[in-house]
Design a protein around this motif. Sequence first.
Motif, PDB file in Angstrom:
ATOM      1  N   LEU A  11       0.855  -1.193   0.000  1.00 27.86           N
ATOM      2  CA  LEU A  11       0.000   0.000   0.000  1.00 27.86           C
ATOM      3  C   LEU A  11       0.888   1.240   0.000  1.00 27.86           C
ATOM      4  O   LEU A  11       1.823   1.349   0.809  1.00 27.86           O
ATOM      5  N   ALA A  40      -6.705  -4.859 -12.701  1.00 29.99           N
ATOM      6  CA  ALA A  40      -7.430  -4.018 -11.756  1.00 29.99           C
ATOM      7  C   ALA A  40      -8.797  -4.648 -11.492  1.00 29.99           C
ATOM      8  O   ALA A  40      -9.300  -5.424 -12.320  1.00 29.99           O
ATOM      9  N   PRO A  88      -3.708   6.319  -8.206  1.00 29.43           N
ATOM     10  CA  PRO A  88      -4.742   5.359  -7.755  1.00 29.43           C
ATOM     11  C   PRO A  88      -5.133   4.367  -8.849  1.00 29.43           C
ATOM     12  O   PRO A  88      -5.433   3.208  -8.547  1.00 29.43           O
ATOM     13  N   ASP A  90      -3.280   2.892 -10.774  1.00 31.71           N
ATOM     14  CA  ASP A  90      -2.288   1.817 -10.870  1.00 31.71           C
ATOM     15  C   ASP A  90      -2.618   0.665  -9.931  1.00 31.71           C
ATOM     16  O   ASP A  90      -1.950  -0.371  -9.953  1.00 31.71           O
ATOM     17  N   THR A  91      -3.633   0.847  -9.101  1.00 31.83           N
ATOM     18  CA  THR A  91      -4.034  -0.204  -8.175  1.00 31.83           C
ATOM     19  C   THR A  91      -4.462  -1.452  -8.949  1.00 31.83           C
ATOM     20  O   THR A  91      -5.321  -1.385  -9.822  1.00 31.83           O
ATOM     21  N   GLN A 117      -0.200  -7.774  -4.865  1.00 35.84           N
ATOM     22  CA  GLN A 117      -1.167  -6.666  -4.829  1.00 35.84           C
ATOM     23  C   GLN A 117      -0.456  -5.329  -4.652  1.00 35.84           C
ATOM     24  O   GLN A 117       0.398  -5.183  -3.770  1.00 35.84           O
ATOM     25  N   THR A 119      -1.640  -1.379  -4.085  1.00 37.11           N
ATOM     26  CA  THR A 119      -2.757  -0.489  -3.804  1.00 37.11           C
ATOM     27  C   THR A 119      -2.232   0.920  -3.620  1.00 37.11           C
ATOM     28  O   THR A 119      -1.346   1.151  -2.794  1.00 37.11           O
ATOM     29  N   VAL A 120      -2.782   1.842  -4.404  1.00 37.66           N
ATOM     30  CA  VAL A 120      -2.360   3.240  -4.341  1.00 37.66           C
ATOM     31  C   VAL A 120      -3.532   4.052  -3.823  1.00 37.66           C
ATOM     32  O   VAL A 120      -4.587   4.108  -4.469  1.00 37.66           O
ATOM     33  N   SER A 121      -3.351   4.677  -2.686  1.00 46.57           N
ATOM     34  CA  SER A 121      -4.429   5.473  -2.092  1.00 46.57           C
ATOM     35  C   SER A 121      -4.317   6.929  -2.537  1.00 46.57           C
ATOM     36  O   SER A 121      -3.227   7.449  -2.759  1.00 46.57           O
TER      37      SER A 121
END
Length: 122
Positions: A11, A40, A88, A90-91, A117, A119-121
């Motif tokens: 993350l 995705a 985001p 790229d998640t 995984q 995850t980009v917030s």
Amino acid sequence: QVQLVESGGGLVQAGGSLRLSCAASGLMFRAPAMGWFRRAPGKEREFVAAMRWSGGNTLYADSVKGRFTLSRDNAKNTVLLQMNSLKPEDTAIYYCAAGWTTAVLTTAYDYWGQGTQVTVSS
């Protein structure tokens, strides 16, 4: 037996960086090309980048050009995907793949890892 093992996912906040690693074993001369794909949520698996163990041009998807860099360590049978300026969008689950050619189609690759995984917030 061919085995591809990805690592390095996690993350991260938008604008941050991650480096994915794919350790390959058992390839010998079966798969001179390595690629990264991602899927995705709710979308098809899509091409990210690819290169050959012997060098030459590296292919990138337009969506990651200038932000992602693919490299290899032949001595360690490892390919690295440096991901900078993450967004985001790229998640996704990122998959390492091995095949005969640096193609953008999933069907060109014979061997796949389990995925990691990212995850980009926002």
